[in-house]
Enzyme design. Structure first.
Site, PDB file in Angstrom:
ATOM      1  N   ARG A 160      -2.696   7.353   0.012  1.00 34.83           N
ATOM      2  CA  ARG A 160      -3.294   7.722  -1.290  1.00 34.83           C
ATOM      3  C   ARG A 160      -3.915   9.118  -1.337  1.00 34.83           C
ATOM      4  NH1 ARG A 160      -0.238   4.078  -3.595  1.00 34.83           N
ATOM      5  NH2 ARG A 160      -0.968   1.939  -3.424  1.00 34.83           N
TER       6      ARG A 160
ATOM      7  N   ASN B 247       4.204   9.141  -2.307  1.00 32.66           N
ATOM      8  CA  ASN B 247       3.833   9.034  -3.727  1.00 32.66           C
ATOM      9  C   ASN B 247       2.344   9.277  -3.939  1.00 32.66           C
ATOM     10  OD1 ASN B 247       3.291   6.610  -2.420  1.00 32.66           O
ATOM     11  ND2 ASN B 247       3.657   5.352  -4.222  1.00 32.66           N
TER      12      ASN B 247
ATOM     13  N   HIS C 211      13.407   2.859  -1.646  1.00 34.34           N
ATOM     14  CA  HIS C 211      12.790   1.679  -2.277  1.00 34.34           C
ATOM     15  C   HIS C 211      13.888   1.145  -3.193  1.00 34.34           C
ATOM     16  CE1 HIS C 211       9.588  -0.226  -4.984  1.00 34.34           C
ATOM     17  NE2 HIS C 211      10.671  -0.229  -5.731  1.00 34.34           N
TER      18      HIS C 211
ATOM     19  N   ASN D 210       5.709  -4.994  -5.195  1.00 33.38           N
ATOM     20  CA  ASN D 210       7.011  -4.449  -5.543  1.00 33.38           C
ATOM     21  C   ASN D 210       7.687  -3.982  -4.262  1.00 33.38           C
ATOM     22  OD1 ASN D 210       9.193  -3.541  -6.874  1.00 33.38           O
ATOM     23  ND2 ASN D 210       8.178  -1.843  -7.908  1.00 33.38           N
TER      24      ASN D 210
ATOM     25  N   ASP E 118       3.899  -1.777   4.148  1.00 28.76           N
ATOM     26  CA  ASP E 118       3.807  -1.344   2.746  1.00 28.76           C
ATOM     27  C   ASP E 118       2.350  -1.429   2.275  1.00 28.76           C
ATOM     28  OD1 ASP E 118       4.482  -0.334   0.301  1.00 28.76           O
ATOM     29  OD2 ASP E 118       5.504  -2.133  -0.426  1.00 28.76           O
TER      30      ASP E 118
END
Lengths: 424, 329
Positions: free
Chosen positions: A64, A94, A178, A278, A305
């Site tokens: 993050r 991300n 992904h 997800n 994950d």
């Protein structure tokens, strides 16, 4: 750091090592002697027969930082990794901004320097993860990136994906996808199946994963000599596709997460948004296929994950809640409880999936338990029964369905880079 | 309330404590799934009593049952009949009713649904009637509210709409008598319908043979297996055998999402036309609002086998019965 690990159960599948009652002397962060009843001036740490394995590596972690430090920082994420039994992790791109730029790579490296946990960095495949233009792979590789992915989503266009493979091939980069056919998953909040039908929650069908796994395998084979890694597989269909591709000799590897072999989509009824991931939790026969895939070598790695989110992003309705759970500190207990304890995997097979294979997929130097090697070790008690509590969490976020869960198997500590971390 | 009715309305043992999608030991109405058949029948019986008082002419005699109770109708999603019907039921039982649609206010300012509910609860609220576009929100709020604050589900996503199923069942029972062994078809967009799901749970509990009718693209996977119902792709197949047909509203935007080719084709295969009405003895229900000329022909709305207005009237009676039950422990 000088230590004498007393009475250890050493397991290193890469050396065929499986020996109990062993002592390991570590001087200055290096393994100096391995043997029985060693005498040493180093501080003695009696392990009472606990397992010592080559340090575990988690190749799928969301740290993050930069951009969402309210969820996790590099510092808290790495501490959670050490506490969870990992001596190395790979962080996904991300972030905000995403890891599409060598300056972001340098920033992260600087923030992670000097830690017990080694940090490997995954860059994006396309600029800003938009799926349109290629990321500056040459610059990213120069900055130290070992893998690329637009994780969080898939590259939608087959044409763009073909060019990603071609370009990445020049740098021998591991290309990680992904796997989600987004046209089939808009608004989806859980697996499409009996439970979604019952609860009236928009479903994410398994075939939407299979389609991208199949497409990518075909593209990777078409381009040739490219290393493809399918991230966090969740369906029996994609396990079959990877098995078939490996059977043809394709350079494909893949990983699964602990929650995908522990829980089915029925967990949504009990845990609500804490069971929203997800890819989503799937059905019983998907779990069975994953276990078979782990057993026959179709599935190479177990990765967490780890996806930290603030409470307010989870304590809301199932449609707007964020996807994902933290996983670093429950991964090993889940693996030991749900794979090793029931006998699905031997301890040695399990260690291979958590330590040897991830480094192999990333082409990182091997970590071994032998004299003159740097001590890079994960230590755990595979038999200890305990309850995971919120106070155990070192991650900045607490989004997990596992608080209160009983496990068999507990991490004792990690040793790497001349540091030791004792979990409790 | 008569002694026998009160007995039937006794609280049921808690099932699956703490689960997000089912009720806990407190008195909420979150799902029909978790409601025992005896409780359902008790509620239907009480709604019969309340219906009598609604049919009587002259000014309505307000009850004092909910005197001093504050009920907030929290409609995160638009509604006319359900919202109004809850408000009237609350007021006729003597409660204080406040209705808010937070969609347009706090939520856009960044306040979460949980914050909104905690803020309102701080003003001393005894019950929340909740409608939300996402499945599970009423249960989620119930889990976070203190045990003395009740939650009634007024429709959550495509999950459940318990009071709609209760009012449908009450009208079906009034028209058909004991529902055990009766054949009822539910026609339309099952995938996106909370009405269909609550009706399936309820009708199955009362021993009804349920057949779902709709295009494959509007039926969720394994729906027959999950709910123990039959499935058909053409309305013609259920006309002769059905005692009742529940038509559902078709959202016109489903066509643009590619779930059916055209309104004409939908009407052709799933519409209750006046010609089809002649080939069935079934009574016709629709939760409303009706797309006239699509699910139902214009003439059907005023036909003597059409129950739409009776459903609306019954809606108030059923919600009164539900409120009475919620506050009766």
């Amino acid at each position: 750091m000088d230590l004498l690990l007393r009475n250890a159960h050493l397991v290193d599948p890469s050396l065929g090592l499986d020996a109990t009652g062993m002592d390991v002397e570590i001087l200055g962060g290096v393994i100096t002697r391995i043997g029985k009843s060693l005498q040493s001036s180093a501080e003695v740490c009696d392990l009472n027969g606990a397992v010592v394995a080559p340090g575990f590596f988690d190749m799928h972690v969301h740290l993050r930082e930069p951009g969402q430090e309210y969820k996790e920082t590099i510092a808290t994420g790495l501490t959670a990794a050490a506490a969870g039994g990992f001596t190395g992790i790979c962080c996904m791109p991300n972030t905000e901004p995403s890891i599409s730029d060598p300056f972001v790579v340098s920033y992260i490296k600087e923030r992670a320097a000097g830690h017990l946990v080694d940090l490997v960095i995954c860059g994006t495949m396309t600029k800003g993860r938009k799926g349109e233009e290629l990321a500056p792979m040459a610059a990213l590789v120069d900055a130290g990136v070992k893998m690329i992915s637009d994780d969080g989503g898939a590259v939608r266009s087959a044409e763009v994906m073909r060019r990603v493979f071609e370009y990445a091939k020049m740098f021998d980069l591991l290309v990680t996808q992904h796997c989600e056919e987004h046209s089939m998953t808009a608004g989806a909040a859980m697996n499409e199946g009996h439970t979604s039908t019952k609860l009236g929650i928009p479903g994410w069908p398994a075939v939407a994963e299979d389609i991208i796994v199949a497409r990518d395998i075909l593209l990777a084979e078409y381009v040739g000599n490219v290393r493809y890694h399918a991230a966090h597989l969740s369906t029996k269909g994609s396990v079959r596709l990877v098995r078939e591709a490996k059977g043809r000799g394709a350079t494909v590897s893949c990983e699964v997460t602990p929650h995908h072999f522990m829980l089915t989509d029925q967990a949504v009824e009990k845990h609500g948004t804490m069971a929203k991931m997800n890819p989503p939790l799937r059905a019983e026969d998907d779990i069975n296929a994953i276990i078979e895939g782990l057993q026959d070598g179709t599935i190479d790695c177990i990765a967490t994950d780890h996806a930290p989110h603030a409470m307010h992003e989870k304590e809301t309705d199932i449609v707007s809640a964020s996807f994902g759970i933290i996983g670093l500190e429950t991964a090993i207990p889940i693996g030991l409880t749900y794979l090793v304890k029931p006998g699905h995997l031997s301890l040695s097979q399990y260690i291979e999936k958590c330590s040897i294979n991830p480094r192999k997929a990333l082409k990182l130097p091997a970590v071994q338990i032998k004299e003159k090697e740097r001590a890079n070790l994960t230590i755990f008690d595979p038999h200890k029964t305990w309850r995971f509590e919120e106070s155990d969490i070192r991650s900045k976020s607490k989004n997990t369905p596992f608080v209160g869960e009983e496990f068999t198997g507990k991490v004792i500590g990690t040793i790497n880079n001349d540091h030791a971390y004792w979990s409790n | 309330m008569t002694v026998s009715a009160r007995k039937r309305l006794q609280p049921q043992p808690p099932s699956a404590n703490g689960r997000v999608f089912s009720s806990s030991d407190r008195r909420d109405l979150l799902t029909i799934e978790a409601l025992p058949a005896e409780t359902i029948i008790g509620l239907l019986d009480r709604s019969d009593e309340y219906l009598k008082s609604l049919i009587a002419t002259g000014p309505f005699q307000k009850s004092k049952l909910l005197e001093g109770r504050t009920i907030v109708n929290l409609f995160f999603e638009n509604s006319t009949r359900t919202r109004t019907s809850f408000e009237l039921a609350e007021r006729r039982l003597g409660g204080d009713a406040v209705t808010i649609s937070p969609a347009a206010s706090s939520l856009t300012k960044g306040e979460s649904i949980l914050d909104t509910v905690h803020v309102l609860e701080a003003m001393k609220v005894d019950a929340f009637v909740v409608r939300h576009s996402a499945s599970g929100v009423p249960a989620f709020l119930a889990k976070h509210l203190p045990p003395h604050v009740h939650v009634i589900n007024a429709g959550d996503g495509a999950h459940e709409h318990p009071t709609q199923a209760l009012l449908d069942a009450a009208e079906l029972r009034a028209a058909l008598g004991n529902l055990r062994g009766k054949r009822i078809a539910i026609v339309g967009d099952i995938t996106h319908s909370r009405v269909a799901r609550s009706n399936m749970w309820l009708l199955k509990k009362l021993g009804v043979h349920v057949t779902l009718v709709g295009p494959e693209t509007l039926l969720p996977p394994s729906v027959g297996e999950v709910f123990g119902v039959a499935v058909s792709h053409n309305i013609e197949s259920v006309l002769a055998e059905s005692d009742a047909i529940i038509a559902l509203r078709i959202q016109l935007e489903r066509q643009s999402r590619g779930l059916f080719p055209s309104i004409e084709e939908y009407r052709e295969r799933y519409g209750l036309t006046i010609q089809r009405l002649a080939r069935t003895r079934a009574i016709i229900l629709h939760p409303g609002p009706v797309n006239v000329g699509i699910e139902l022909d214009h003439e059907i709305a005023s036909h003597d086998r059409s129950f739409m207005l009776r459903q609306v009237k019954r809606g108030v009676a059923v919600r009164m019965a539900v409120l009475e039950w919620i506050f009766s422990n």
